[in-house]
Design an enzyme around this catalytic site. Structure first.
Site, PDB file in Angstrom:
ATOM      1  N   ASP A   1       0.837  -1.152  -0.069  1.00 26.54           N
ATOM      2  CA  ASP A   1       0.032   0.073   0.075  1.00 26.54           C
ATOM      3  C   ASP A   1       0.811   1.166  -0.273  1.00 26.54           C
ATOM      4  O   ASP A   1       0.481   2.291  -0.289  1.00 26.54           O
ATOM      5  CB  ASP A   1      -0.866   0.244   1.264  1.00 26.54           C
ATOM      6  CG  ASP A   1      -0.331  -0.352   2.545  1.00 26.54           C
ATOM      7  OD1 ASP A   1       0.935  -0.067   2.737  1.00 26.54           O
ATOM      8  OD2 ASP A   1      -1.213  -0.253   3.377  1.00 26.54           O
ATOM      9  N   SER A   2       2.453   1.033   0.175  1.00 31.94           N
ATOM     10  CA  SER A   2       3.004   2.013  -0.110  1.00 31.94           C
ATOM     11  C   SER A   2       2.792   2.635  -1.531  1.00 31.94           C
ATOM     12  O   SER A   2       3.460   3.853  -1.819  1.00 31.94           O
ATOM     13  CB  SER A   2       4.514   1.592  -0.067  1.00 31.94           C
ATOM     14  OG  SER A   2       4.910   0.405  -0.954  1.00 31.94           O
TER      15      SER A   2
ATOM     16  N   ASP B   1      -1.177  -6.020  -0.598  1.00 31.29           N
ATOM     17  CA  ASP B   1      -1.369  -5.625   0.716  1.00 31.29           C
ATOM     18  C   ASP B   1      -2.599  -5.448   0.879  1.00 31.29           C
ATOM     19  O   ASP B   1      -3.437  -4.682   0.139  1.00 31.29           O
ATOM     20  CB  ASP B   1      -0.669  -4.319   0.630  1.00 31.29           C
ATOM     21  CG  ASP B   1       0.289  -4.172   2.114  1.00 31.29           C
ATOM     22  OD1 ASP B   1       0.125  -4.947   3.071  1.00 31.29           O
ATOM     23  OD2 ASP B   1       0.870  -3.192   2.198  1.00 31.29           O
TER      24      ASP B   1
ATOM     25  N   LYS C   1      -1.019  -9.519   2.460  1.00 26.36           N
ATOM     26  CA  LYS C   1      -0.324  -9.272   3.505  1.00 26.36           C
ATOM     27  C   LYS C   1      -1.183  -8.509   4.466  1.00 26.36           C
ATOM     28  O   LYS C   1      -1.866  -7.462   3.911  1.00 26.36           O
ATOM     29  CB  LYS C   1       0.695  -8.535   3.103  1.00 26.36           C
ATOM     30  CG  LYS C   1       1.648  -7.895   4.420  1.00 26.36           C
ATOM     31  CD  LYS C   1       2.937  -7.312   3.857  1.00 26.36           C
ATOM     32  CE  LYS C   1       3.177  -5.914   3.576  1.00 26.36           C
ATOM     33  NZ  LYS C   1       2.558  -4.704   4.369  1.00 26.36           N
TER      34      LYS C   1
ATOM     35  N   GLU D   1      -1.219  -5.790   7.993  1.00 30.87           N
ATOM     36  CA  GLU D   1      -0.514  -5.272   9.113  1.00 30.87           C
ATOM     37  C   GLU D   1      -1.188  -6.014  10.259  1.00 30.87           C
ATOM     38  O   GLU D   1      -2.325  -5.637  10.612  1.00 30.87           O
ATOM     39  CB  GLU D   1      -0.650  -3.723   9.167  1.00 30.87           C
ATOM     40  CG  GLU D   1       0.144  -3.207   7.954  1.00 30.87           C
ATOM     41  CD  GLU D   1       0.433  -1.669   8.149  1.00 30.87           C
ATOM     42  OE1 GLU D   1      -0.214  -1.149   9.133  1.00 30.87           O
ATOM     43  OE2 GLU D   1       0.868  -0.972   7.119  1.00 30.87           O
TER      44      GLU D   1
ATOM     45  N   GLU E   1       8.946  -4.810  10.458  1.00 31.83           N
ATOM     46  CA  GLU E   1       9.420  -3.556   9.875  1.00 31.83           C
ATOM     47  C   GLU E   1      10.011  -2.788  11.023  1.00 31.83           C
ATOM     48  O   GLU E   1       9.160  -2.411  12.190  1.00 31.83           O
ATOM     49  CB  GLU E   1       8.273  -2.909   9.282  1.00 31.83           C
ATOM     50  CG  GLU E   1       8.579  -1.553   8.730  1.00 31.83           C
ATOM     51  CD  GLU E   1       7.408  -0.766   7.746  1.00 31.83           C
ATOM     52  OE1 GLU E   1       6.670  -1.433   7.340  1.00 31.83           O
ATOM     53  OE2 GLU E   1       7.888   0.307   7.426  1.00 31.83           O
TER      54      GLU E   1
HETATM   55  O1  KIV Z   1       3.433  -1.334   1.477  1.00 28.21           O
HETATM   56  C1  KIV Z   1       4.702  -1.588   1.613  1.00 28.21           C
HETATM   57  O2  KIV Z   1       5.545  -1.130   0.907  1.00 28.21           O
HETATM   58  C2  KIV Z   1       5.158  -2.258   2.848  1.00 28.21           C
HETATM   59  C3  KIV Z   1       6.488  -2.614   3.012  1.00 28.21           C
HETATM   60  C4  KIV Z   1       7.099  -1.454   3.531  1.00 28.21           C
HETATM   61  C5  KIV Z   1       6.829  -3.867   3.702  1.00 28.21           C
HETATM   62  O3  KIV Z   1       4.352  -2.703   3.726  1.00 28.21           O
END
Ligand code: KIV
Length: 267
Positions: free
Chosen positions: A48-49, A87, A117, A119, A186
């Site tokens: 989600d970056s 994510d 993924k 969090e 992280e």
């Molecule tokens: O969103 C992302 O890129 C991440 C990484 C920093 C692990 O969660």
């Protein structure tokens, strides 16, 4: 050249057992995903970056489920033979169990991901167990949780006090018990990440968590030198921002001066 074979969750576990490092990088579109696959990456994270690296958001909180599906599908088109993790964005798991399951289903069915993924912490372990039971491979994510930026107010190293370290150890154990196939750690002290990696059987993928994790993940913009600021945990392997700026100004100059297009570019 022999067609590359996509890795599987059991191969990632074997890699940990054999001490072979797992390498993951983020990608957000077909172009960079194809380059990551050509560079032989073990797995791609559609993080989600994307909100900050591609969409111009200040943080990841504004990223929506629809946006994640859109970017995951693009990455899959670019990297058909790479294990892709999508994510789960802000609040996609917290409103209800049914909505969380549907959201994970979307990343798998419409975004063509191999895994999701989340969090996560101990509280999300029962939901994750249900997802895994339903056939969704889940990667946990502990330590610094960027989706909590509005409550934490700052991105900082986690697990520094004994109490905080104990909480992370408990989270890691709960996620392992819930059936995650791996977990991102992280921004935690390297010694704590090492302890977690030794304590659990599934691979840990570190970002700012030292060299003893089972693997590493980095944001592609950071390693390519495309980010306006490079975090301490990243190393720039290229200076692409400079290169791209120079290319654009050279193109601009040639058009303005009538040097481009030349005879060879004309019909
Ligand atoms: O969103 C992302 O890129 C991440 C990484 C920093 C692990 O969660």
């Amino acid at each position: 050249m022999e067609k590359r074979k996509k890795l599987t969750v059991s191969q990632f576990r074997k890699m940990k057992e054999n001490g072979e490092k797992i390498v993951m990088v983020t990608s957000y579109d077909a172009c960079f995903a194809a380059l990551a696959e050509a560079g032989n990456i073990d797995m791609i994270l559609v993080g989600d970056s994307v909100g900050m690296t591609q969409l111009g958001y200040e943080n990841t909180v504004q990223v929506t489920m629809d946006q994640m599906v859109h970017h995951c599908a693009a990455v899959r088109r670019g990297a058909p033979d790479t294990f892709i993790v999508g994510d789960m964005p802000f609040l996609s798991c917290q409103i209800s169990e049914e909505q969380a399951m549907r959201n994970a289903m979307r990343l798998m069915q419409e975004g063509f991901c191999d895994a999701v993924k989340i969090e996560s912490d101990t509280l999300l372990a029962p939901l994750i167990a249900k997802m895994v039971h339903a056939g969704i491979p889940v990667m946990g994510h502990i330590g610094l949780l960027p989706q909590h930026i509005k409550t934490s107010g700052v991105y900082k190293i986690q697990g520094k006090s004994e109490k905080a370290a104990d909480r992370l150890l408990a989270d890691a154990k709960a996620l392992e018990d819930a059936g995650v196939f791996s977990m991102v750690i992280e921004c935690v002290p390297a010694a704590l990440a090492k302890r977690i990696t030794e304590m659990i059987s599934v691979p840990t993928i570190g970002i700012g968590a030292g060299k003893d994790c089972s693997g590493q993940v980095q944001v592609i913009n950071d390693i390519l030198g495309l980010s306006p600021y490079t975090p301490k945990h990243a190393r720039k392997h290229a200076e692409l921002a400079e290169l791209i700026k120079n290319v654009i100004s050279s193109y601009t100059k040639e058009v303005k001066e009538g040097v481009f297009p030349g005879e060879e570019n004309s019909f």
